[in-house]
Structures are given as structure tokens and as C-alpha cells.
Design an enzyme around this catalytic site. Structure first.
Site, PDB file in Angstrom:
ATOM      1  N   SER A  85     -11.791   0.272   1.138  1.00 49.74           N
ATOM      2  CA  SER A  85     -11.810  -1.188   1.031  1.00 49.74           C
ATOM      3  C   SER A  85     -10.552  -1.737   1.680  1.00 49.74           C
ATOM      4  O   SER A  85      -9.488  -1.105   1.632  1.00 49.74           O
ATOM      5  CB  SER A  85     -11.847  -1.623  -0.433  1.00 49.74           C
ATOM      6  N   TYR A  97      -9.682  -2.224  -9.126  1.00 50.55           N
ATOM      7  CA  TYR A  97     -10.437  -1.765  -7.960  1.00 50.55           C
ATOM      8  C   TYR A  97      -9.493  -1.392  -6.821  1.00 50.55           C
ATOM      9  O   TYR A  97      -9.625  -0.333  -6.193  1.00 50.55           O
ATOM     10  CB  TYR A  97     -11.394  -2.886  -7.537  1.00 50.55           C
TER      11      TYR A  97
END
Length: 269
Positions: A146, A159
Site C-alpha cells: 500500500s 493498517y
């Protein structure tokens, strides 16, 4: 004489998190490129629907249950995929979800859940297929990272920390696997329009977007599509032997601005 033997004609692949979003699109894209694919997710019925579509289009695929937070589930998934398709040549580790919330507000259990899914789960998958790949002296592991691991973003601390750990693990693998013939890569999606990315609680969206804009992380309102990432992942997988893509970041292109607006921005800037 070639420096490396080319990829075999048959390259069985497993895709974790294949019931929706990037994983589902990746499984479909890989199958269209001739990869036999094992689709794994907790929602195995969703994977089966995709398998039926892939088979209808002439591809080869199977659906298997997979929970990356359960070590036995991972072992069973990899074993069943190997029994059905053959030795695994490609792993796409993309299982996960996103929990939105500021770090000082979320619980340690919620934080740990993100680490278990995105980091520990990816490690379980990788360690399940790596011994065979190293023995055969070829194979690809592609982690879905990500851009949050590269540029931390408020409200996504759990996250982001898990994905940052994933990036560190992948970079270490790249060093440790050098000379084995096995390649480890990371593909970093930017903002992507999937169910996972749109799961933020409505009462938090406004303040979250304000914070993102404050830190320069919400420059425009265009999003990537899952298919954009599927093409990128397939490109990495199909890179001829002799080279590999260590990291690949994909960002959504900004909407076209009016020429006068662009000129005004330059003058004001």
C-alpha cells in the site's frame, strides 16, 4: 545460451483474498493470461462464482477456503491448491481489510488484527510456498502492499503499520532469496475504489478527509480500479526471468483540469 531458463508453460498460481476487489480482479486477469489459479478467501462461495466465470471463459481455476489468520487454514489451502493444480509457481498475497480509526482511539486488539491479517498472514502464505520454490530454483511471490506504507496516513495507523512491516519483510526476502531463482516483489496500490477502501464509518469520513487534505494526501477525487492493479500484478508476474520488479507503486491519474484553471494556479502559486 540464456542466463536463465524461461518460465515454464504452466505456472500454477494462488491468490489470497480473491473473493472481491483487487484479489478477484487479479485472479481473473491471471487466468486470462493462462495461469491456472487457486482462489482463496473466507467467502469461498464468492470465489466459486468467479471460478465459474473463469471456466466459462476457457480458464482454469478452483475455489478453496482460506483464512490467513489461521495457520492450519493456510497449510490446507496451499496443500489443496498444489494437489489440484501442481507445484505453485506464483503467490499473490493480497488478503486483508482496512480498519479506520485514530491510533489513540482504537484498541490494541484492533491494531493487532490488522497486523495479523496483513503481515502475519502474508508471512504464513510465503513460508508455505517458499521451500518448494527454492528447491525448484524459481518462483514469484508478489505482496500487495500500500502507498500508506510509504507515506503514513491519519486514521489508518494499524493498517499502515502492518503494511510497513510487510514492506520490510519483502525487502529482507529480496536479499535473502538472491541467487535462489525466487523473486519477491511488492505492488503498492494508491487509493482504490473497492469495498475495503469504502468501509470507513460515515461519521468519520468528513474529518478523515480533512486530515488527509491537510497532509497532502487527498489531492483529487479519482480512484484506481481493481482492474488497474490486476494488470500491474500480472505484469510483474510475467516479467521474463533475468530481472524482477522489486517495487511498483500505482497511483490514480488526476482528472483533467481546465487550461485556464491550471494557468490560474501557476500564477497564484
Amino acid at each position: 545460451m540464456a542466463r536463465f531458463e524461461p518460465h515454464p508453460d504452466r505456472r500454477p498460481a494462488i491468490v489470497a483474498g480473491a473473493s472481491s476487489g483487487i484479489g478477484a480482479a487479479t485472479a481473473t486477469e491471471l487466468a486470462a493470461h493462462g495461469f491456472p489459479v487457486a482462489l482463496g478467501a473466507r467467502r469461498v462461495e464468492k470465489c466459486q462464482e468467479l471460478v465459474d466465470e473463469i471456466k466459462a471463459g476457457g480458464g482454469e481455476a478452483i475455489a478453496l477456503p482460506l483464512d490467513v489468520t489461521d495457520a492450519e487454514s493456510v497449510k490446507s489451502f496451499v496443500h489443496s491448491a498444489t494437489e489440484a493444480l501442481g507445484d505453485i509457481e506464483l503467490l499473490v498475497a493480497g488478503a486483508g481489510d482496512t480498519f479506520f480509526g485514530q491510533l489513540h482511539e482504537i484498541s490494541t486488539d484492533e491494531f493487532e488484527n490488522q497486523v495479523q491479517i496483513h503481515l502475519i498472514g502474508a508471512n504464513r502464505l510465503a513460508t508455505a510456498v517458499l521451500p518448494g520454490m527454492v528447491e525448484r530454483r524459481r518462483g514469484d511471490i508478489i505482496f500487495v502492499g500500500s502507498d500508506v506504507s510509504l507515506r503514513p496516513r491519519p486514521y489508518m495507523g494499524g493498517y499502515g503499520a502492518a503494511k510497513a512491516g510487510l514492506l520490510g519483510m519483502a525487502k529482507t526476502l529480496q536479499m535473502e532469496l538472491e541467487g535462489t531463482g525466487v523473486r519477491a516483489s511488492v505492488v503498492h496500490p494508491g487509493p482504490t475504489k473497492t469495498a475495503m477502501g469504502w468501509s470507513a464509518p460515515m461519521d468519520k469520513v468528513g474529518e478523515m478527509l480533512e486530515d488527509w487534505a491537510k497532509w497532502g494526501q487527498a489531492r483529487h477525487d479519482y480512484f484506481l480500479r481493481a482492474a488497474d492493479l490486476a494488470r500491474a500484478i500480472t505484469f510483474v508476474a510475467e516479467t521474463p526471468r533475468g530481472g524482477f520488479i522489486a517495487e511498483l507503486e500505482i497511483q490514480p491519474e488526476a482528472p483533467l483540469a481546465d487550461v485556464k484553471d491550471r494557468q490560474k494556479l501557476r500564477v497564484e502559486g
